[in-house]
Scaffold this active site. Sequence first.
Site, mmCIF file in Angstrom:
data_model
loop_
_atom_site.group_PDB
_atom_site.id
_atom_site.type_symbol
_atom_site.label_atom_id
_atom_site.label_comp_id
_atom_site.label_asym_id
_atom_site.label_seq_id
_atom_site.Cartn_x
_atom_site.Cartn_y
_atom_site.Cartn_z
ATOM 1 N N SER A 227 -2.985 -3.374 5.766
ATOM 2 C CA SER A 227 -1.960 -3.281 5.015
ATOM 3 C C SER A 227 -2.475 -3.268 4.154
ATOM 4 O O SER A 227 -3.423 -4.570 3.322
ATOM 5 C CB SER A 227 -1.190 -4.330 5.674
ATOM 6 O OG SER A 227 0.099 -3.847 5.139
ATOM 7 N N HIS A 228 -1.883 -2.301 2.654
ATOM 8 C CA HIS A 228 -1.962 -2.317 1.660
ATOM 9 C C HIS A 228 -1.875 -4.307 1.109
ATOM 10 O O HIS A 228 -2.255 -4.642 -0.399
ATOM 11 C CB HIS A 228 -1.467 -1.895 0.740
ATOM 12 C CG HIS A 228 -1.977 -0.283 0.855
ATOM 13 N ND1 HIS A 228 -2.468 0.847 1.771
ATOM 14 C CD2 HIS A 228 -2.687 0.484 -0.126
ATOM 15 C CE1 HIS A 228 -2.781 1.324 1.783
ATOM 16 N NE2 HIS A 228 -3.933 1.791 0.556
#
Length: 129
Positions: free
Chosen positions: A8-9
Amino acid sequence: MIGLVVVSHSEKAAEGICDIAAQMGGGSARIEAAGGDGEGEIGTNANRIVDAIETADDGDGVVVLVDLGSAVMNTELAFEMTDVEAVIADAPVLEGTLNAAVESTSSKATLDSVVDSAEDARDYHKLND
């Protein structure tokens, strides 16, 4: 056992998704988070993804679940940087990780069956029509 990696960012989002999947999907699943850019910012980092893949792998391979576009790009780059057999599941990251965690604990789990379980989450509806 098939390992799982959540890319995930957001470091917090990746860790939270792993926590939910581990608690709801079975505590024995091998799930690693690879969130953020490694410097406390939003983004993804291929080296962090490699580390997570190699930690999650016990020799049976790893399924990676991703959130946004560049997470795919950096995961594909990470695949080139490791010898671990790993694939990306085209699935919603939270629901897909939960499904994958449940399937990965099965004694008959394969990379394909874990990917299929994760991708089944694309068909979930949260509200009845």
